[in-house]
Scaffold this motif. Structure first.
Motif, PDB file in Angstrom:
ATOM      1  N   ASN A 122      26.743 -28.732   1.269  1.00 24.76           N
ATOM      2  CA  ASN A 122      27.555 -29.849   2.143  1.00 24.76           C
ATOM      3  C   ASN A 122      28.538 -30.466   1.258  1.00 24.76           C
ATOM      4  OD1 ASN A 122      28.235 -31.161   4.436  1.00 24.76           O
ATOM      5  ND2 ASN A 122      26.730 -32.835   4.099  1.00 24.76           N
ATOM      6  N   THR A 123      29.126 -29.683   0.206  1.00 24.22           N
ATOM      7  CA  THR A 123      30.049 -30.213  -0.662  1.00 24.22           C
ATOM      8  C   THR A 123      31.283 -31.141   0.044  1.00 24.22           C
ATOM      9  OG1 THR A 123      29.152 -28.446  -1.958  1.00 24.22           O
ATOM     10  CG2 THR A 123      31.221 -29.612  -2.829  1.00 24.22           C
ATOM     11  N   ILE A 124      31.648 -30.352   1.128  1.00 20.73           N
ATOM     12  CA  ILE A 124      32.869 -31.109   1.727  1.00 20.73           C
ATOM     13  C   ILE A 124      32.603 -32.586   1.777  1.00 20.73           C
ATOM     14  CG2 ILE A 124      32.032 -30.718   4.044  1.00 20.73           C
ATOM     15  CD1 ILE A 124      35.653 -30.186   2.853  1.00 20.73           C
ATOM     16  N   SER A 125      31.481 -33.152   1.969  1.00 17.62           N
ATOM     17  CA  SER A 125      31.145 -34.800   2.324  1.00 17.62           C
ATOM     18  C   SER A 125      31.612 -35.435   1.010  1.00 17.62           C
ATOM     19  CB  SER A 125      29.773 -35.124   2.551  1.00 17.62           C
ATOM     20  OG  SER A 125      28.808 -34.408   1.626  1.00 17.62           O
ATOM     21  N   ILE A 126      31.842 -35.112  -0.279  1.00 20.22           N
ATOM     22  CA  ILE A 126      31.998 -35.711  -1.391  1.00 20.22           C
ATOM     23  C   ILE A 126      33.330 -35.069  -2.315  1.00 20.22           C
ATOM     24  CG2 ILE A 126      29.471 -36.300  -1.895  1.00 20.22           C
ATOM     25  CD1 ILE A 126      29.385 -34.125  -4.054  1.00 20.22           C
ATOM     26  N   ASN A 127      33.683 -33.958  -1.761  1.00 21.09           N
ATOM     27  CA  ASN A 127      34.762 -33.491  -2.470  1.00 21.09           C
ATOM     28  C   ASN A 127      35.839 -32.780  -1.513  1.00 21.09           C
ATOM     29  OD1 ASN A 127      36.540 -32.374  -4.391  1.00 21.09           O
ATOM     30  ND2 ASN A 127      35.206 -31.716  -5.667  1.00 21.09           N
ATOM     31  N   PRO A 128      37.094 -33.284  -1.300  1.00 19.45           N
ATOM     32  CA  PRO A 128      37.925 -32.825  -0.395  1.00 19.45           C
ATOM     33  C   PRO A 128      38.476 -31.539  -0.759  1.00 19.45           C
ATOM     34  CG  PRO A 128      38.808 -34.673  -1.708  1.00 19.45           C
ATOM     35  CD  PRO A 128      37.690 -34.623  -1.741  1.00 19.45           C
ATOM     36  N   ALA A 129      38.484 -31.140  -2.045  1.00 18.20           N
ATOM     37  CA  ALA A 129      39.058 -29.869  -2.680  1.00 18.20           C
ATOM     38  C   ALA A 129      38.165 -28.525  -2.093  1.00 18.20           C
ATOM     39  CB  ALA A 129      39.138 -29.992  -4.152  1.00 18.20           C
ATOM     40  N   TYR A 130      36.862 -28.917  -1.654  1.00 24.60           N
ATOM     41  CA  TYR A 130      36.008 -28.162  -1.190  1.00 24.60           C
ATOM     42  C   TYR A 130      36.653 -27.171   0.321  1.00 24.60           C
ATOM     43  CZ  TYR A 130      31.571 -25.511  -0.485  1.00 24.60           C
ATOM     44  OH  TYR A 130      30.615 -24.662  -0.169  1.00 24.60           O
ATOM     45  N   ALA A 131      37.594 -28.086   0.976  1.00 25.59           N
ATOM     46  CA  ALA A 131      37.861 -27.559   2.297  1.00 25.59           C
ATOM     47  C   ALA A 131      38.700 -26.338   2.209  1.00 25.59           C
ATOM     48  CB  ALA A 131      39.119 -28.556   2.646  1.00 25.59           C
ATOM     49  N   GLY A 132      38.272 -25.234   3.182  1.00 27.69           N
ATOM     50  CA  GLY A 132      38.719 -24.002   2.928  1.00 27.69           C
ATOM     51  C   GLY A 132      38.171 -22.898   2.018  1.00 27.69           C
ATOM     52  N   SER A 133      37.233 -23.240   1.098  1.00 26.23           N
ATOM     53  CA  SER A 133      36.876 -22.690  -0.125  1.00 26.23           C
ATOM     54  C   SER A 133      35.946 -21.461   0.384  1.00 26.23           C
ATOM     55  CB  SER A 133      36.400 -23.512  -1.223  1.00 26.23           C
ATOM     56  OG  SER A 133      35.231 -24.164  -0.672  1.00 26.23           O
ATOM     57  N   ILE A 193       7.661 -45.595   7.264  1.00 27.98           N
ATOM     58  CA  ILE A 193       8.198 -46.860   7.190  1.00 27.98           C
ATOM     59  C   ILE A 193       8.979 -47.300   8.316  1.00 27.98           C
ATOM     60  CG2 ILE A 193       9.515 -48.711   5.877  1.00 27.98           C
ATOM     61  CD1 ILE A 193       8.449 -47.337   3.382  1.00 27.98           C
ATOM     62  N   THR A 194       8.633 -48.382   9.144  1.00 23.55           N
ATOM     63  CA  THR A 194       9.520 -48.691  10.272  1.00 23.55           C
ATOM     64  C   THR A 194      10.818 -49.440   9.751  1.00 23.55           C
ATOM     65  OG1 THR A 194       7.816 -49.536  11.431  1.00 23.55           O
ATOM     66  CG2 THR A 194       9.656 -50.333  12.183  1.00 23.55           C
ATOM     67  N   GLY A 195      12.060 -48.692  10.290  1.00 25.87           N
ATOM     68  CA  GLY A 195      13.252 -49.144   9.759  1.00 25.87           C
ATOM     69  C   GLY A 195      13.704 -48.450   8.511  1.00 25.87           C
ATOM     70  N   GLY A 196      13.036 -47.195   8.143  1.00 23.51           N
ATOM     71  CA  GLY A 196      13.446 -46.566   7.045  1.00 23.51           C
ATOM     72  C   GLY A 196      14.962 -45.860   7.299  1.00 23.51           C
ATOM     73  N   PRO A 197      15.809 -45.750   6.074  1.00 19.53           N
ATOM     74  CA  PRO A 197      17.149 -45.101   6.515  1.00 19.53           C
ATOM     75  C   PRO A 197      16.971 -44.012   7.063  1.00 19.53           C
ATOM     76  CG  PRO A 197      16.659 -46.134   4.264  1.00 19.53           C
ATOM     77  CD  PRO A 197      15.280 -45.896   4.829  1.00 19.53           C
ATOM     78  N   THR A 198      18.270 -43.608   7.716  1.00 20.81           N
ATOM     79  CA  THR A 198      18.306 -42.206   8.359  1.00 20.81           C
ATOM     80  C   THR A 198      19.965 -41.985   8.174  1.00 20.81           C
ATOM     81  OG1 THR A 198      18.831 -43.093  10.506  1.00 20.81           O
ATOM     82  CG2 THR A 198      16.559 -42.477   9.885  1.00 20.81           C
ATOM     83  N   THR A 199      20.194 -40.811   8.207  1.00 20.70           N
ATOM     84  CA  THR A 199      21.601 -40.549   8.166  1.00 20.70           C
ATOM     85  C   THR A 199      21.938 -38.869   8.933  1.00 20.70           C
ATOM     86  OG1 THR A 199      21.619 -41.163   5.615  1.00 20.70           O
ATOM     87  CG2 THR A 199      23.635 -39.898   6.237  1.00 20.70           C
ATOM     88  N   GLN A 200      23.110 -39.039   9.465  1.00 18.33           N
ATOM     89  CA  GLN A 200      23.438 -37.652  10.145  1.00 18.33           C
ATOM     90  C   GLN A 200      24.821 -37.387   9.699  1.00 18.33           C
ATOM     91  OE1 GLN A 200      22.433 -40.548  12.197  1.00 18.33           O
ATOM     92  NE2 GLN A 200      20.342 -40.040  12.102  1.00 18.33           N
ATOM     93  N   THR A 201      25.127 -36.102   9.515  1.00 19.76           N
ATOM     94  CA  THR A 201      26.553 -35.655   9.157  1.00 19.76           C
ATOM     95  C   THR A 201      26.828 -34.547   9.906  1.00 19.76           C
ATOM     96  OG1 THR A 201      26.000 -34.005   7.327  1.00 19.76           O
ATOM     97  CG2 THR A 201      25.801 -36.204   6.718  1.00 19.76           C
ATOM     98  N   LEU A 202      28.013 -34.299  10.154  1.00 18.37           N
ATOM     99  CA  LEU A 202      28.840 -33.077  10.800  1.00 18.37           C
ATOM    100  C   LEU A 202      29.964 -32.886   9.944  1.00 18.37           C
ATOM    101  CD1 LEU A 202      28.645 -31.015  13.019  1.00 18.37           C
ATOM    102  CD2 LEU A 202      30.109 -32.663  14.520  1.00 18.37           C
ATOM    103  N   SER A 203      30.406 -31.849   9.651  1.00 15.88           N
ATOM    104  CA  SER A 203      31.576 -31.557   9.071  1.00 15.88           C
ATOM    105  C   SER A 203      31.884 -30.165   9.238  1.00 15.88           C
ATOM    106  CB  SER A 203      31.352 -31.725   7.543  1.00 15.88           C
ATOM    107  OG  SER A 203      30.329 -30.660   6.928  1.00 15.88           O
ATOM    108  N   LEU A 204      33.175 -29.942   9.379  1.00 14.31           N
ATOM    109  CA  LEU A 204      33.715 -28.647   9.360  1.00 14.31           C
ATOM    110  C   LEU A 204      35.086 -28.399   8.474  1.00 14.31           C
ATOM    111  CD1 LEU A 204      36.678 -28.512  11.410  1.00 14.31           C
ATOM    112  CD2 LEU A 204      34.771 -29.261  13.057  1.00 14.31           C
ATOM    113  N   HIS A 205      35.335 -27.263   8.097  1.00 15.00           N
ATOM    114  CA  HIS A 205      36.704 -27.022   7.395  1.00 15.00           C
ATOM    115  C   HIS A 205      36.757 -25.638   7.361  1.00 15.00           C
ATOM    116  CE1 HIS A 205      34.344 -25.412   3.760  1.00 15.00           C
ATOM    117  NE2 HIS A 205      33.486 -26.089   4.137  1.00 15.00           N
ATOM    118  N   SER A 206      38.166 -25.243   7.060  1.00 19.12           N
ATOM    119  CA  SER A 206      38.549 -23.597   7.130  1.00 19.12           C
ATOM    120  C   SER A 206      39.783 -23.700   6.399  1.00 19.12           C
ATOM    121  CB  SER A 206      38.656 -23.285   8.647  1.00 19.12           C
ATOM    122  OG  SER A 206      39.225 -22.197   8.741  1.00 19.12           O
TER     123      SER A 206
END
Length: 312
Positions: free
Chosen positions: A33-44, A61-74
């Motif tokens: 999921n490199t596109i989330s941290i490095n824009p140069a990965y787009a299309g690679s 643990i009630t209230g524990g951290p949660t994360t969702q991501t969605l990315s696309l590149h071409s």
């Protein structure tokens, strides 16, 4: 183990800090999921790539951290140019951050087998506080919080990626503006700030052929954030028959350390699914549960990818 969001807030406040500084979430399966941290990965990856991820941290643990991501590149028809888009919804307790960013890359050949990509990232970060937290009687009467900004703030990022079919090295800063997400002209005198920290990522990996049907891909991620300890991820993944990834990871900084295991399976020529589990091995282990992470990847099949598979 039941720890409420307000308990977590009290713990933070007891440290005497008046600043809530936010870092981008970090994933066990960052190498997919490199596109989330490095824009140069787009299309690679030389085809349309769509990645969805869900991460539940401190399970139990009630209230524990949660994360969702969605990315696309071409890549575009001009294959030197890549475009991408990613959205991250991160809820680390009582705060909520939504990152919506577009990515642009331009690639040049540095040799017959290697390429160098330059990336730019731009978009907006939305900051919000949980309504249940704000309506807590202990909070509504606390002048520390006062008014807060429920708004979108712009930011930009940059990245480099040098790669071949066997290895890659990347350097990026996905957010380079040190923005106070809680600051507006109307409430410039608020008691606390929600600071979007600047982080720098150094990544790399290599694919070793161990046999006709087995490969080994070690990788690493080093994260340096202003005002936070240096974080290092070390990973090693085996690939069997071009279908099944199995591996492990170790993440550490001066305060904590965690171990992880992951499995990733190529269900069809277009679709992959991955799972990772992490748990702490440092002194805080008795107080926090493990972390689950599920990854879904869709990539449009093409003949070029069949002749020259991509491993990162």
């Amino acid at each position: 183990m039941k720890i409420t969001k307000y308990n977590i807030v009290l713990l933070i406040m007891l440290t005497g800090s008046m600043t809530f500084a936010q870092q981008l979430p970090q994933f066990a399966q960052y190498m997919f999921n490199t596109i989330s941290i490095n824009p140069a990965y787009a299309g690679s990856r030389e085809t349309l790539s769509v990645v969805a991820l869900h991460r539940s941290q401190w399970v139990g643990i009630t209230g524990g951290p949660t994360t969702q991501t969605l990315s696309l590149h071409s890549p575009l028809r001009n294959e030197k140019v890549g475009l991408g888009f990613s959205i991250i919804n991160d809820t680390p307790g009582f705060e909520n951050f939504v990152y919506a960013y577009g990515d642009f890359s331009y690639t040049i050949n540095t040799s017959q087998n290697t390429k160098l990509s330059f990336g730019l990232k731009g978009g907006f970060t939305h900051y919000n506080l949980d309504e249940a937290f704000l309506n807590n009687p202990n909070v509504t009467t606390d002048p520390f919080f006062g008014n807060y900004a429920n708004r979108w703030n712009p930011n930009v990022g940059v990245g480099l990626l040098w790669h071949s079919n066997k290895w890659y090295v990347g350097l990026s800063a996905p957010r380079i503006l040190n923005t106070d997400l809680n600051l507006t002209e109307e409430n410039a005198d608020v008691d606390y700030v929600a600071l979007e920290r600047v982080s720098y990522y150094f990544t790399g990996g290599y694919v070793f052929d161990l046999g006709d049907n087995t490969k080994l891909k070690p990788s690493f991620l080093v994260k340096a954030t202003n005002g936070a300890p240096l974080s290092v991820d070390l990973n090693a993944n085996f690939l069997f028959n071009e279908k099944l990834w199995l591996g492990g990871s170790y993440r550490f900084n001066e305060n904590t350390a965690s171990l992880g295991v992951l499995a990733d399976f190529q269900v069809s020529r277009d679709f992959r699914i991955g799972y990772a589990y992490e748990y702490y091995v440092s002194e805080i282990r008795p107080y926090f549960g493990g972390t689950h992470e599920v990854l879904l990847i869709f990539e449009a099949f093409n003949e070029r990818r069949k002749k020259s598979p991509r491993y990162f």
